[in-house]
Structure formats: structure tokens, C-alpha cells
Design an enzyme around this catalytic site. Structure first.
Site, PDB file in Angstrom:
ATOM      1  N   SER A  26     -25.627 -65.544 133.671  1.00  9.47           N
ATOM      2  CA  SER A  26     -24.875 -65.153 134.739  1.00  9.47           C
ATOM      3  C   SER A  26     -25.377 -64.314 135.869  1.00  9.47           C
ATOM      4  O   SER A  26     -26.201 -63.463 135.394  1.00  9.47           O
ATOM      5  CB  SER A  26     -23.613 -64.515 134.074  1.00  9.47           C
ATOM      6  OG  SER A  26     -22.659 -64.069 135.284  1.00  9.47           O
ATOM      7  N   TYR A  46     -19.365 -58.580 127.965  1.00  2.00           N
ATOM      8  CA  TYR A  46     -19.833 -60.230 128.589  1.00  2.00           C
ATOM      9  C   TYR A  46     -21.113 -59.850 129.380  1.00  2.00           C
ATOM     10  O   TYR A  46     -21.920 -60.711 128.956  1.00  2.00           O
ATOM     11  CB  TYR A  46     -18.831 -60.671 129.556  1.00  2.00           C
ATOM     12  CG  TYR A  46     -19.279 -61.891 130.095  1.00  2.00           C
ATOM     13  CD1 TYR A  46     -19.164 -63.168 129.429  1.00  2.00           C
ATOM     14  CD2 TYR A  46     -19.502 -62.071 131.470  1.00  2.00           C
ATOM     15  CE1 TYR A  46     -19.485 -64.520 130.008  1.00  2.00           C
ATOM     16  CE2 TYR A  46     -20.242 -63.072 132.099  1.00  2.00           C
ATOM     17  CZ  TYR A  46     -19.968 -64.400 131.398  1.00  2.00           C
ATOM     18  OH  TYR A  46     -20.418 -65.557 132.002  1.00  2.00           O
TER      19      TYR A  46
HETATM   20  N1  NAP Z   1     -17.634 -70.006 135.422  1.00  2.00           N
HETATM   21  C1  NAP Z   1     -18.309 -68.882 135.933  1.00  2.00           C
HETATM   22  O1  NAP Z   1     -17.855 -68.375 136.820  1.00  2.00           O
HETATM   23  C2  NAP Z   1     -19.407 -68.407 135.332  1.00  2.00           C
HETATM   24  C3  NAP Z   1     -20.424 -67.664 135.944  1.00  2.00           C
HETATM   25  C4  NAP Z   1     -21.622 -67.398 135.134  1.00  2.00           C
HETATM   26  C5  NAP Z   1     -21.878 -67.894 134.156  1.00  2.00           C
HETATM   27  N2  NAP Z   1     -21.114 -68.725 133.397  1.00  2.00           N
HETATM   28  C6  NAP Z   1     -21.543 -69.085 132.286  1.00  2.00           C
HETATM   29  O2  NAP Z   1     -21.268 -70.633 132.162  1.00  2.00           O
HETATM   30  C7  NAP Z   1     -21.052 -71.174 131.030  1.00  2.00           C
HETATM   31  C8  NAP Z   1     -20.026 -72.163 130.901  1.00  2.00           C
HETATM   32  O3  NAP Z   1     -18.756 -71.678 131.280  1.00  2.00           O
HETATM   33  P1  NAP Z   1     -17.608 -72.206 132.047  1.00  2.00           P
HETATM   34  O4  NAP Z   1     -17.495 -71.353 133.063  1.00  2.00           O
HETATM   35  O5  NAP Z   1     -17.990 -73.505 132.310  1.00  2.00           O
HETATM   36  O6  NAP Z   1     -16.648 -71.823 131.078  1.00  2.00           O
HETATM   37  P2  NAP Z   1     -15.431 -72.842 130.328  1.00  2.00           P
HETATM   38  O7  NAP Z   1     -14.878 -73.809 131.553  1.00  2.00           O
HETATM   39  O8  NAP Z   1     -14.467 -71.983 129.960  1.00  2.00           O
HETATM   40  O9  NAP Z   1     -16.282 -73.812 129.292  1.00  2.00           O
HETATM   41  C9  NAP Z   1     -16.643 -73.298 128.243  1.00  2.00           C
HETATM   42  C10 NAP Z   1     -17.218 -74.149 127.299  1.00  2.00           C
HETATM   43  O10 NAP Z   1     -17.821 -73.644 126.232  1.00  2.00           O
HETATM   44  C11 NAP Z   1     -17.168 -74.117 124.942  1.00  2.00           C
HETATM   45  N3  NAP Z   1     -17.110 -72.921 123.758  1.00  2.00           N
HETATM   46  C12 NAP Z   1     -16.501 -71.785 124.290  1.00  2.00           C
HETATM   47  N4  NAP Z   1     -16.861 -71.369 122.951  1.00  2.00           N
HETATM   48  C13 NAP Z   1     -17.311 -72.022 121.993  1.00  2.00           C
HETATM   49  C14 NAP Z   1     -17.547 -72.091 120.685  1.00  2.00           C
HETATM   50  N5  NAP Z   1     -17.350 -71.099 120.038  1.00  2.00           N
HETATM   51  N6  NAP Z   1     -18.142 -73.133 120.050  1.00  2.00           N
HETATM   52  C15 NAP Z   1     -18.586 -74.074 120.767  1.00  2.00           C
HETATM   53  N7  NAP Z   1     -18.084 -74.408 122.165  1.00  2.00           N
HETATM   54  C16 NAP Z   1     -17.663 -73.404 122.527  1.00  2.00           C
HETATM   55  C17 NAP Z   1     -16.058 -74.537 125.346  1.00  2.00           C
HETATM   56  O11 NAP Z   1     -15.590 -75.598 124.557  1.00  2.00           O
HETATM   57  P3  NAP Z   1     -14.418 -75.714 123.561  1.00  2.00           P
HETATM   58  O12 NAP Z   1     -13.292 -74.649 123.777  1.00  2.00           O
HETATM   59  O13 NAP Z   1     -13.863 -77.067 123.438  1.00  2.00           O
HETATM   60  O14 NAP Z   1     -14.897 -75.094 122.044  1.00  2.00           O
HETATM   61  C18 NAP Z   1     -16.233 -75.293 126.773  1.00  2.00           C
HETATM   62  O15 NAP Z   1     -16.847 -76.692 126.588  1.00  2.00           O
HETATM   63  C19 NAP Z   1     -20.873 -69.916 130.019  1.00  2.00           C
HETATM   64  O16 NAP Z   1     -22.240 -69.511 129.334  1.00  2.00           O
HETATM   65  C20 NAP Z   1     -20.461 -69.049 131.089  1.00  2.00           C
HETATM   66  O17 NAP Z   1     -20.548 -67.406 130.518  1.00  2.00           O
HETATM   67  C21 NAP Z   1     -19.774 -68.994 133.959  1.00  2.00           C
END
Ligand code: NAP
Length: 266
Positions: free
Chosen positions: A147, A160
């Protein structure tokens, strides 16, 4: 330069929502038609993805190492052609340390486990398989998602940011260690992106005013993966990277070479 275009079988850990799901959909549509396996905890989301032709595995990665080992072993047994893994599962919690009695330490541990320890553990368990695949000439890829907040911390989500800084640092070292093995490390560094990450904090309405759309992010990221860039950063995260991180990986490379020379005879 090897790139995701060379992948035959891609596992996306955390693909029932947001970035992981969008990448899974885009990568499945590559002209090379890789097999794409998606994981997450929500069965109904996995069922929807199965209907779209994805292989699915239900797994909670915030668990102990025996369960992670079982997940890894079962996955490589079922998919011996697996050559690429995207680590997209992640969670985020706000903490206010001016009110320490309100800080939930269980959340801190869970965030660290999901965003860092669980990922490094799985990489450790997947590596024997990936190294074997690579030794047969098939490029392999480990793709952690960190991130922009791992580079410049956002104080409202202090733990985080620390987990993402840890994963970023680990990715640089892993890339160095695996340099000559045919297992490539590609770090994806997103800015604030449209997803479900902030839903549970009630922050989505405010953040959606400034986030990068998921479509735009996915387009830019897939382009970077297709080029085989070792860092795929976009938006504000790319700016933070340029300003504070540029040259760090090269410096780490020099330090590693010196360390190897120094310790060769010891
Ligand atoms: N969106 C942003 O602004 C942003 C910015 C920088 C980095 N990121 C990073 O990008 C990645 C994806 O995030 P996102 O924004 O797409 O978030 P999201 O929409 O909340 O998706 C998160 C995914 O992770 C899975 N997950 C969470 N906890 C889990 C667990 N204990 N076991 C298995 N699966 C799990 C969830 O599936 P289930 O709930 O079905 O388990 C979901 O598929 C993350 O690493 C996040 O830190 C996001």
C-alpha cells in the site's frame, strides 16, 4: 522479461471482493487464458465466482500455521501447475492511541496476522513448489499487495501502515534472495482504491469522493504486471514511491552483494 503473460495458473488469495476479485477477472481474460483460482471466506461470493469459471477455495488466512500449511499443501496437490500467487487478502482497522482503553488488541494481532505474518508464512510454505516449477523453466511469480500507506503512514490506521511497511520491506529482500531462481517478486502498491476495505469502519462514503476507481486501478496494474515491472505502483502510491523509496531496492541489492562477499569465507 518474464511477466504475468507467462502464467498458466494463478492463485488470488482474497478474491471475493475489491482489488483481488478485479485482478482475478482481468487476468482470467488475458489472451494466454490462465487458470485462475480464487479464495476468500465468503462461500456465497465464491459460488458466484465458480459460476464464472473460476476454481474456488474457501480459506481463512487469519489462522494458525498448521491450517495454513494444510491449505498450501492441498492447493499445490490439486493444482501442480500453479505458478503465480497474488496475496490480496487484507484488513484495516482505525486505532486512536489517545484512548488506549478503547484500542482492541485482538484487532491489532488479527491485522498483523492477516496482512503480514500469514502471508510470509504462506510464502514460506509455497516456495518449495514455486522453486520446483521455476527450475523446470516455467517462470513463477509471488505478488504481494502492499500500500502507499506502507511508505507514508496514515496515522489514523497506524498498525495497518506498519503491516504494509513490513510487507514492503520483506518484498524487497525476497526479490533479492530469489533473484536467480526464476521465482519473481512483483509488489503491487495501490493508492486509495474503490473497494470494500473501509466499509466496516463506515468510511466508504467519505473516501469514495477521492479514491481511484477500481476499473482504472485494475487497468494500470494489469499493464504493469504484463510489463513484468518489479514494483507496480499507481496514483498517489506511485508519487510516494518516487519521492521516498526510489533507489532503495538498488541500495539493498548493493548491501546484499557486500554482505555475501563479507560472509563468503566465514
Ligand atoms: N482499497 C484500498 O484503498 C487499498 C489501498 C492500498 C492497499 N490495499 C490492499 O489491497 C488488498 C485488497 O484490499 P481491497 O481494498 O480489495 O479490500 P476488500 O474489498 O475488503 O477485499 C479484501 C479481500 O480479502 C479477503 N480477506 C480478508 N480477510 C481475510 C481472511 N482472514 N482470510 C481470507 N480472506 C480474507 C476478503 O474476502 P472474505 O471477506 O470473503 O474473506 C476479500 O476478498 C489488501 O491487502 C489491502 O490492504 C487496498
Amino acid at each position: 522479461m518474464p511477466s504475468i503473460n507467462d502464467s498458466k495458473c494463478i492463485l488470488v488469495i482474497g478474491a471475493t471482493a475489491g482489488i483481488g476479485r478485479a485482478l482475478a477477472v482481468s487476468l482470467k481474460a488475458l489472451p494466454s487464458s490462465p487458470k485462475v483460482i480464487v479464495t476468500g471466506r465468503r462461500q456465497e461470493r465464491l459460488d458466484e465466482l465458480a459460476k464464472q469459471g473460476f476454481e474456488t477455495i474457501k480459506v481463512d488466512i487469519d489462522t494458525d500455521r498448521a491450517n495454513l500449511k494444510k491449505f498450501v499443501d492441498n492447493t499445490v496437490r490439486k493444482y501442480p501447475e500453479l505458478d503465480s500467487i497474488i496475496f490480496s487478502a487484507g484488513i484495516q482497522h482505525e486505532f486512536d492511541f489517545t484512548k488506549p482503553e478503547e484500542v482492541n488488541v485482538d484487532y491489532i494481532v488479527s491485522e498483523l496476522n492477516t496482512n503480514y505474518t500469514g502471508i510470509v508464512t504462506m510464502i514460506t510454505y509455497f516456495l518449495p513448489h514455486l522453486l520446483k516449477v521455476a527450475s523446470k523453466g516455467q517462470p513463477a511469480f509471488i505478488i504481494p499487495i502492499t500500500s502507499g500507506l506502507g511508505i507514508v503512514p496514515g496515522p489514523w490506521v497506524p498498525c495497518y501502515c506498519a503491516t504494509k511497511a513490513a510487507l514492503h520491506s520483506y518484498s524487497i529482500s525476497l526479490n533479492e534472495q530469489l533473484r536467480d531462481t526464476g521465482v519473481h517478486v512483483i509488489e503491487i502498491l495501490p493508492p486509495l482504491v474503490e473497494s470494500e476495505l473501509h466499509d466496516h469502519q463506515g468510511r466508504t462514503p467519505a473516501l469514495s469522493k477521492v479514491w481511484m476507481t477500481l476499473d482504472e486501478f485494475t487497468k494500470q496494474t494489469v499493464e504493469g504486471l504484463k510489463r513484468g515491472d518489479s514494483i507496480v505502483a499507481s496514483g498517489m502510491a506511485a508519487q510516494g514511491f518516487e519521492k521516498f523509496e526510489k533507489g532503495k531496492a538498488e541500495f539493498a541489492h548493493g548491501a546484499y552483494m557486500n554482505h555475501k562477499k563479507l560472509t563468503a569465507s566465514s
